[in-house]
Enzyme design. Structure first.
Site, PDB file in Angstrom:
ATOM      1  N   TYR A 284       0.726  -1.185  -0.011  1.00  0.00           N
ATOM      2  CA  TYR A 284      -0.010   0.130  -0.024  1.00  0.00           C
ATOM      3  C   TYR A 284       0.637   1.463   0.021  1.00  0.00           C
ATOM      4  O   TYR A 284       2.071   1.044   0.263  1.00  0.00           O
ATOM      5  CB  TYR A 284      -1.036  -0.128   1.055  1.00  0.00           C
ATOM      6  CG  TYR A 284      -0.364   0.206   2.552  1.00  0.00           C
ATOM      7  CD1 TYR A 284       0.577  -0.561   3.011  1.00  0.00           C
ATOM      8  CD2 TYR A 284      -0.496   1.543   3.061  1.00  0.00           C
ATOM      9  CE1 TYR A 284       1.077  -0.429   4.433  1.00  0.00           C
ATOM     10  CE2 TYR A 284      -0.045   1.712   4.462  1.00  0.00           C
ATOM     11  CZ  TYR A 284       0.815   0.875   5.108  1.00  0.00           C
ATOM     12  OH  TYR A 284       1.288   0.985   6.265  1.00  0.00           O
TER      13      TYR A 284
ATOM     14  N   LYS B  62       6.451  -1.839   1.925  1.00  0.00           N
ATOM     15  CA  LYS B  62       5.196  -1.302   2.577  1.00  0.00           C
ATOM     16  C   LYS B  62       4.044  -2.302   2.440  1.00  0.00           C
ATOM     17  O   LYS B  62       3.235  -2.054   1.519  1.00  0.00           O
ATOM     18  CB  LYS B  62       5.146  -0.096   2.004  1.00  0.00           C
ATOM     19  CG  LYS B  62       4.017   0.781   2.849  1.00  0.00           C
ATOM     20  CD  LYS B  62       4.500   2.400   2.657  1.00  0.00           C
ATOM     21  CE  LYS B  62       3.125   3.349   3.053  1.00  0.00           C
ATOM     22  NZ  LYS B  62       2.989   3.114   4.643  1.00  0.00           N
TER      23      LYS B  62
ATOM     24  N   LEU C 276      11.095   1.395   7.777  1.00  0.00           N
ATOM     25  CA  LEU C 276      10.447   1.739   6.321  1.00  0.00           C
ATOM     26  C   LEU C 276      11.136   2.945   5.889  1.00  0.00           C
ATOM     27  O   LEU C 276      11.112   3.948   6.644  1.00  0.00           O
ATOM     28  CB  LEU C 276       8.915   1.937   6.251  1.00  0.00           C
ATOM     29  CG  LEU C 276       8.166   2.369   5.028  1.00  0.00           C
ATOM     30  CD1 LEU C 276       8.242   1.341   3.940  1.00  0.00           C
ATOM     31  CD2 LEU C 276       6.946   2.945   5.285  1.00  0.00           C
TER      32      LEU C 276
ATOM     33  N   GLU D 225      11.525   2.121  14.658  1.00  0.00           N
ATOM     34  CA  GLU D 225      10.913   3.386  14.108  1.00  0.00           C
ATOM     35  C   GLU D 225       9.352   3.309  14.894  1.00  0.00           C
ATOM     36  O   GLU D 225       9.065   2.388  15.936  1.00  0.00           O
ATOM     37  CB  GLU D 225      10.337   3.032  12.666  1.00  0.00           C
ATOM     38  CG  GLU D 225       9.930   1.943  12.153  1.00  0.00           C
ATOM     39  CD  GLU D 225       9.504   1.724  10.717  1.00  0.00           C
ATOM     40  OE1 GLU D 225       9.528   2.610   9.931  1.00  0.00           O
ATOM     41  OE2 GLU D 225       9.547   0.450  10.376  1.00  0.00           O
TER      42      GLU D 225
HETATM   43  N1  PLP Z   1       7.234   3.720   9.300  1.00  0.00           N
HETATM   44  C1  PLP Z   1       6.130   3.004   9.190  1.00  0.00           C
HETATM   45  C2  PLP Z   1       6.234   1.512   9.718  1.00  0.00           C
HETATM   46  C3  PLP Z   1       4.954   3.591   8.651  1.00  0.00           C
HETATM   47  O1  PLP Z   1       3.758   2.779   8.578  1.00  0.00           O
HETATM   48  C4  PLP Z   1       5.049   4.801   8.074  1.00  0.00           C
HETATM   49  C5  PLP Z   1       3.847   5.333   7.368  1.00  0.00           C
HETATM   50  O2  PLP Z   1       2.966   4.755   7.223  1.00  0.00           O
HETATM   51  C6  PLP Z   1       6.187   5.337   8.121  1.00  0.00           C
HETATM   52  C7  PLP Z   1       7.334   4.766   8.671  1.00  0.00           C
HETATM   53  C8  PLP Z   1       6.332   6.753   7.410  1.00  0.00           C
HETATM   54  O3  PLP Z   1       6.382   6.851   6.176  1.00  0.00           O
HETATM   55  P1  PLP Z   1       5.871   7.804   5.228  1.00  0.00           P
HETATM   56  O4  PLP Z   1       6.496   9.205   5.644  1.00  0.00           O
HETATM   57  O5  PLP Z   1       6.301   7.730   3.741  1.00  0.00           O
HETATM   58  O6  PLP Z   1       4.345   8.038   5.245  1.00  0.00           O
END
Ligand code: PLP
Length: 285
Positions: free
Chosen positions: A33, A149, A207, A182
């Site tokens: 996603y 993701k 991520l 994270e």
């Molecule tokens: N880490 C995780 C586990 C996430 O689910 C998300 C966003 O949903 C992020 C980091 C941040 O990613 P982004 O800045 O691309 O939204």
């Protein structure tokens, strides 16, 4: 006004929008996603989200459901039909529908695509950012491929629920090595007492957030010092500031970790400034 979802080629009223029970997304969480922020009806940093989507699909050997330019048209159309000026657009691609069997379908099936959009309350988000959020820590228990993701988010669901039950908004994962990886749905950052911004490198364990990547460019332009390295919980407790980043929250200050205040217990100046400056550096599509 009813909400509209795009499901496999059709724009449907959300109440009637459905996927096949044998969709592998439903059966196995076999899908990926993306979530983009919507501002002024436009998608924020859309090309980067599409590049990450492409990578996630490639890593899982799921075919691209349609050219990415066409996906962009669908996402804009869902935003338009739902009259979202500020909010989020969500895209999900699964391997498709097939008789239930763990291995990939022997004959390729068409990947399934779902796109939804929803408005967020801008004022409320600003108020939350002005107060800052609390986080709690939980043991890292996810698979090693969190760089993908994937819609397989059960550990994140449980972590977020634990955060809610402990009176916090976000959970930070702590690895067995004592380093923070994270958040359950965000990247984690601290600011040291001498003004260096620290976040873990995206080579493994997290991520690669799009907000994270853009923010690094913001910091470079503002000449804010950045250290890409892991940090421990003890370091976070000693930090001057902490914050999280994600497409839905942009830069969200953290004012307490496991019940212990961060800095003076107020959102930090660097986090506030980065939040204010962010959209000057993001691309709008
Ligand atoms: N880490 C995780 C586990 C996430 O689910 C998300 C966003 O949903 C992020 C980091 C941040 O990613 P982004 O800045 O691309 O939204």
């Amino acid at each position: 006004m009813s909400r509209i979802a795009y499901v496999n080629g059709q724009y449907r009223d959300l109440r009637d929008a459905s996927v096949n029970v044998e969709d592998r997304g439903y059966q196995f969480a076999d899908g990926v996603y993306e979530v983009c922020e919507v501002r002024g009806r436009r998608l924020v940093d859309f090309p980067r989200h599409m590049a990450r989507l492409q990578r996630s699909l490639r890593e899982l050997r799921i075919a691209e459901p349609m050219p990415l330019s066409a996906l962009g048209i669908v996402m804009h159309e869902v935003v338009r039909r739902n009259r979202v000026t500020y909010g989020l657009v969500y895209l999900q691609v699964t391997r498709g529908v097939a008789r239930r069997d763990h291995a990939f379908p022997p004959n390729p099936v068409k990947p399934s695509v779902v796109v939804t959009a929803r408005a967020l309350n801008y004022e409320k988000n600003q108020q939350t950012a002005a107060k800052g959020i609390k986080v709690v820590t939980v043991p890292e228990n996810r698979w090693p491929r969190v760089d993908i993701k994937s819609v397989s988010l059960l550990p994140n669901v449980l972590a977020k629920q634990e955060a809610r039950e402990r009176g916090a908004y976000e959970a930070w994962y702590v690895g067995s090595d004592g380093f923070i990886t994270e958040g359950a749905s965000s990247n984690a950052w601290i600011v040291t007492n001498d003004g260096r911004v620290v976040t873990r490198s995206a080579d493994h364990g997290i991520l690669a957030g799009i907000t994270r990547a853009v923010l690094m460019e913001v910091m470079e332009a503002l000449q804010i010092r950045l250290e890409e390295r892991p940090f421990t919980l003890a370091e976070a407790h000693e930090a001057a500031e902490a914050f999280v980043t994600s497409a839905s929250q942009i830069v969200m200050p953290v004012v307490a970790i496991d019940g212990q205040t961060v800095g003076n217990g107020q959102p930090g100046g660097i986090a506030r400034r980065l939040r204010e400056e962010f959209h000057r550096f993001s691309a709008f599509s």
